[in-house]
Motif scaffolding. Structure first.
Motif, mmCIF file in Angstrom:
data_model
loop_
_atom_site.group_PDB
_atom_site.id
_atom_site.type_symbol
_atom_site.label_atom_id
_atom_site.label_comp_id
_atom_site.label_asym_id
_atom_site.label_seq_id
_atom_site.Cartn_x
_atom_site.Cartn_y
_atom_site.Cartn_z
ATOM 1 N N ASN A 1 87.689 -19.717 15.286
ATOM 2 C CA ASN A 1 87.427 -18.547 16.119
ATOM 3 C C ASN A 1 88.523 -18.427 17.174
ATOM 4 O OD1 ASN A 1 85.961 -16.301 16.882
ATOM 5 N ND2 ASN A 1 84.675 -17.424 18.321
ATOM 6 N N GLY A 2 88.952 -17.207 17.489
ATOM 7 C CA GLY A 2 89.975 -17.006 18.506
ATOM 8 C C GLY A 2 91.333 -16.683 17.909
ATOM 9 N N PRO A 3 92.309 -16.339 18.742
ATOM 10 C CA PRO A 3 93.617 -15.883 18.260
ATOM 11 C C PRO A 3 94.442 -16.967 17.566
ATOM 12 C CG PRO A 3 93.614 -16.135 20.648
ATOM 13 C CD PRO A 3 92.200 -16.277 20.207
ATOM 14 N N ASP A 4 94.217 -18.237 17.899
ATOM 15 C CA ASP A 4 94.981 -19.333 17.290
ATOM 16 C C ASP A 4 94.150 -20.116 16.283
ATOM 17 O OD1 ASP A 4 97.250 -18.784 18.855
ATOM 18 O OD2 ASP A 4 96.412 -19.917 20.531
ATOM 19 N N ARG A 5 93.134 -19.500 15.763
ATOM 20 C CA ARG A 5 92.197 -20.209 14.897
ATOM 21 C C ARG A 5 92.781 -20.490 13.523
ATOM 22 N NH1 ARG A 5 89.481 -17.041 11.160
ATOM 23 N NH2 ARG A 5 89.736 -14.782 11.272
ATOM 24 N N ALA A 6 92.179 -21.454 12.837
ATOM 25 C CA ALA A 6 92.512 -21.699 11.438
ATOM 26 C C ALA A 6 91.910 -20.586 10.584
ATOM 27 C CB ALA A 6 91.973 -23.052 10.995
#
Length: 240
Positions: free
Chosen positions: A136-141
């Motif tokens: 979750n989030g902009p840098d997520r896998a």
């Protein structure tokens, strides 16, 4: 005779077995000592130990194959999911293949998740975190390679619980191609083990040891793997 690590030494003492095929092995030293003492031929089928013949898939190649499939689809943040049920040596080899694929594609860093489903927490590169934070989030896998199909299917269930769509939000690859992986509801892309070939080679190896056609130190036979592509993988979400 086939054993799953449950005191085959008793059978050795009774001298009623000509050879033992292990389908799993806990690493118990007493089992090793008793088996070696009675000079009973041993084959480890899809598991590993250094005191008997091994017939197994090429786990390193399988790790590379599954991870490379995700890289080819455009993913650059790919997590490796490890669960306790997988034998350590297989886990290490599949992790190695995953890391090699990332290195070849010049992708870093690797993300190792040690998880005990269905927990919402996991060790992420050694740090206890909420599993959802990884995806979750902009840098997520945007993708995950499961150390086996149980890990991958468990992650599919987790994704469903937290409203992550597979494969639109998260692509998942497993390893083994268990029968459940092919169910329409699951549709798991996975690295397939050639079970029939493994079984034939295991039986041939133990027979050759019993008949003394095969002599010398233990040998390892690695069998190739293949990728079965289903609907659990696709390109990453736009912009990620």
């Amino acid at each position: 005779m086939q054993h799953r690590g449950r005191q085959p030494e008793r059978a050795c003492r009774r001298r009623r077995v000509a050879g033992i095929v292990f389908l799993a092995f806990s690493g118990e030293s007493r089992t090793m000592q008793e088996t070696l003492e009675h000079q009973v031929p041993v084959v480890f089928l899809s598991c590993k130990a250094d005191w008997g013949d091994v017939v197994s898939v090429d786990d390193v190649r399988g790790g590379r194959l599954g991870t490379s499939h995700l890289i080819a689809a455009g993913h650059r943040r790919i997590a490796y999911i490890s669960i306790p049920e997988l034998e350590d040596q297989s886990d290490v080899a599949r992790w190695q293949g995953y890391c090699e694929a990332l290195e070849q594609a010049r992708i870093e860093p690797p993300i190792r998740i040690s998880w005990s489903p269905p927990s919402d927490h996991a060790l992420v590169s050694g740090v206890d975190r909420k599993l959802l934070e990884v995806f979750n989030g902009p840098d997520r896998a945007t993708a995950a390679f499961g150390s086996n199909d149980v890990a991958a299917i468990s992650l599919q269930e987790f994704a469903d619980r937290v409203k992550l769509r597979v494969p639109q939000d998260l692509s998942i690859v497993g390893f083994d191609d268990v029968p459940m992986a092919g169910l329409a509801r699951i549709g798991l892309t996975t690295v397939a083990q050639p079970r029939d070939e493994l079984a034939k080679l295991g039986i041939a190896t133990i027979a050759d040891r019993i008949e003394r056609k095969l002599k010398g130190p233990p040998r390892t036979t690695l069998v190739g793997v293949s990728l079965v592509t289903r609907q659990s993988t696709g390109p990453p979400p736009e912009g990620l």
